[in-house]
Write a protein that holds these residues in place. Structure first.
Motif, PDB file in Angstrom:
ATOM      1  N   PHE A  67       0.566  -1.183   0.120  1.00 29.79           N
ATOM      2  CA  PHE A  67      -0.034   0.421  -0.041  1.00 29.79           C
ATOM      3  C   PHE A  67       1.097   1.737   0.300  1.00 29.79           C
ATOM      4  CE2 PHE A  67      -2.914  -3.158   2.555  1.00 29.79           C
ATOM      5  CZ  PHE A  67      -3.656  -3.749   1.450  1.00 29.79           C
ATOM      6  N   LYS A  68       1.381   1.033   1.688  1.00 30.45           N
ATOM      7  CA  LYS A  68       2.722   2.820   1.152  1.00 30.45           C
ATOM      8  C   LYS A  68       1.788   4.150   0.718  1.00 30.45           C
ATOM      9  CE  LYS A  68       6.022   0.477   2.495  1.00 30.45           C
ATOM     10  NZ  LYS A  68       7.131   0.411   3.474  1.00 30.45           N
ATOM     11  N   PHE A  69       0.674   4.316   1.562  1.00 28.37           N
ATOM     12  CA  PHE A  69       0.157   5.694   1.427  1.00 28.37           C
ATOM     13  C   PHE A  69       1.309   6.262   2.973  1.00 28.37           C
ATOM     14  CE2 PHE A  69      -2.733   3.074  -0.638  1.00 28.37           C
ATOM     15  CZ  PHE A  69      -3.113   3.261  -1.594  1.00 28.37           C
ATOM     16  N   GLU A  70       1.614   7.298   1.916  1.00 25.60           N
ATOM     17  CA  GLU A  70       2.432   7.723   3.239  1.00 25.60           C
ATOM     18  C   GLU A  70       1.934   8.832   3.025  1.00 25.60           C
ATOM     19  OE1 GLU A  70       3.069   8.019  -0.387  1.00 25.60           O
ATOM     20  OE2 GLU A  70       5.322   6.146   0.453  1.00 25.60           O
ATOM     21  N   THR A  71       0.797   9.368   2.680  1.00 24.61           N
ATOM     22  CA  THR A  71       0.900  10.613   2.346  1.00 24.61           C
ATOM     23  C   THR A  71      -0.176  10.933   1.997  1.00 24.61           C
ATOM     24  OG1 THR A  71       2.977  11.861   0.582  1.00 24.61           O
ATOM     25  CG2 THR A  71       1.279  13.162   0.719  1.00 24.61           C
ATOM     26  N   CYS A  72      -1.345  11.729   3.517  1.00 21.14           N
ATOM     27  CA  CYS A  72      -2.545  12.495   3.115  1.00 21.14           C
ATOM     28  C   CYS A  72      -2.908  13.283   2.527  1.00 21.14           C
ATOM     29  CB  CYS A  72      -3.300  12.153   5.098  1.00 21.14           C
ATOM     30  SG  CYS A  72      -4.719  12.672   4.520  1.00 21.14           S
ATOM     31  N   ILE A  73      -3.240  14.025   1.008  1.00 17.72           N
ATOM     32  CA  ILE A  73      -3.367  14.993   0.751  1.00 17.72           C
ATOM     33  C   ILE A  73      -4.659  15.238   0.551  1.00 17.72           C
ATOM     34  CG2 ILE A  73      -2.015  13.716  -1.475  1.00 17.72           C
ATOM     35  CD1 ILE A  73      -4.813  13.126  -2.899  1.00 17.72           C
ATOM     36  N   ASP A  74      -4.944  15.128   1.922  1.00 15.08           N
ATOM     37  CA  ASP A  74      -6.474  16.374   1.271  1.00 15.08           C
ATOM     38  C   ASP A  74      -7.240  15.067   2.882  1.00 15.08           C
ATOM     39  OD1 ASP A  74      -8.600  18.202   1.981  1.00 15.08           O
ATOM     40  OD2 ASP A  74      -9.607  17.120   0.061  1.00 15.08           O
ATOM     41  N   VAL A  75      -8.162  15.796   4.094  1.00 11.53           N
ATOM     42  CA  VAL A  75      -9.160  15.599   4.813  1.00 11.53           C
ATOM     43  C   VAL A  75     -10.374  16.483   4.352  1.00 11.53           C
ATOM     44  CG1 VAL A  75      -9.550  14.895   7.190  1.00 11.53           C
ATOM     45  CG2 VAL A  75      -7.757  14.500   6.234  1.00 11.53           C
ATOM     46  N   CYS A  76     -11.561  15.861   4.413  1.00 12.27           N
ATOM     47  CA  CYS A  76     -13.177  17.376   3.686  1.00 12.27           C
ATOM     48  C   CYS A  76     -13.593  16.145   4.821  1.00 12.27           C
ATOM     49  CB  CYS A  76     -13.227  16.821   2.546  1.00 12.27           C
ATOM     50  SG  CYS A  76     -12.998  15.585   1.455  1.00 12.27           S
ATOM     51  N   GLY A  77     -15.235  17.585   5.340  1.00 13.39           N
ATOM     52  CA  GLY A  77     -15.895  16.724   5.833  1.00 13.39           C
ATOM     53  C   GLY A  77     -16.729  16.916   5.028  1.00 13.39           C
ATOM     54  N   VAL A  78     -18.434  16.313   5.529  1.00 18.42           N
ATOM     55  CA  VAL A  78     -19.393  15.887   5.136  1.00 18.42           C
ATOM     56  C   VAL A  78     -20.304  16.053   6.112  1.00 18.42           C
ATOM     57  CG1 VAL A  78     -20.485  14.541   3.411  1.00 18.42           C
ATOM     58  CG2 VAL A  78     -17.918  14.675   2.569  1.00 18.42           C
TER      59      VAL A  78
END
Length: 249
Positions: A67-78
């Motif tokens: 997987f290696k998802f080392e980056t969170c590019i956004d967190v958005c509320g809904v």
């Protein structure tokens, strides 16, 4: 000598799996019942996770070899209040126009007095730079009155300001955040402006008072107005007697 006919089922089973489906299958195999894949109209790999499993799933997606998802590019509320319901009263709009800020509606036309259990959610957009793949993770808050989720800043430091934005605009609280305070609205702002039941004209406004020598708050002075132009529903071009008889249906 007759030529052998290939087995259709075998050919279909041997069809190449798309990269997105391959990633989704790997996530499901690794995380099992802790994640649930949900559909996406854009073809993005999207999983829903329970709040209690959010941090463990996040760490696995960051550290696991495939997987290696080392980056969170956004967190958005809904805000899913009245999600899927039609708010626009188009049939009676000819004379007076309409505005979605006047009232709140749910399916069937009833007022949305009770917030749904699955109202607020946070959506995490993850990127693996090393493996060139993306994934979307969604977690619903269990309580609509006081929406709370664990902060993922211990997993991805980049989520710091994104979570502050979701808190500011939607009122979602992130437990364990190092500095959870407003980031876009003023320090004394009341309410959360991206919630669907927040009035479109706001509650208060600020101005500088030269006599007091400081900024003061006062009730909003903007008059309510129709935000959508008048819609004319009757048009002679579409009258039955004007229809071309050569057209069917």
């Amino acid at each position: 000598m007759s030529e052998a006919v290939p087995d259709t089922a075998a050919v279909q089973s041997a069809a190449p799996v798309s990269r997105a489906d391959g990633l989704a299958s790997a996530v499901e195999a690794q995380l099992g019942a802790r994640v649930n894949r949900v559909g996406s109209t854009t073809g993005e790999v999207t999983f829903e996770v329970k709040p209690a499993d959010l941090l463990e799933v996040a760490r696995t997606l960051r550290d696991a070899q495939g997987f290696k998802f080392e980056t969170c590019i956004d967190v958005c509320g809904v805000d899913y209040l009245a999600h899927g319901a039609d708010e626009w009263k188009t049939q009676s709009a000819t004379a007076s126009g309409f505005s979605r800020g006047v009232a709140r509606f749910v399916a069937g036309g009833a007022a949305a007095d009770a917030a749904p259990a699955r109202r607020f959610a946070a959506v995490y957009h993850l990127l693996s730079v090393s493996l060139n793949q993306r994934l979307r993770l969604r977690a619903f808050c269990e309580d609509a009155e006081q929406p709370v989720l664990d902060s993922v800043t211990p997993v991805w430091a980049s989520a710091n300001w994104f979570e502050r934005e979701a808190f500011d605009l939607f009122g979602i609280l992130f437990k364990g955040h190092p500095d959870l305070r407003r980031i876009l609205t003023d320090y004394g702002f009341i309410g959360h402006p991206f919630r669907k039941d927040f009035p479109l004209i706001g509650n208060v406004e600020v101005r500088y008072d030269p006599e007091k020598g400081r900024v003061i708050y006062q009730p909003v002075s903007i008059d309510a107005r129709t935000l959508v132009p008048r819609v004319i529903r009757q048009d002679n071009r579409y009258a039955p007697e004007m229809k071309d008889p050569r057209q069917n249906g």
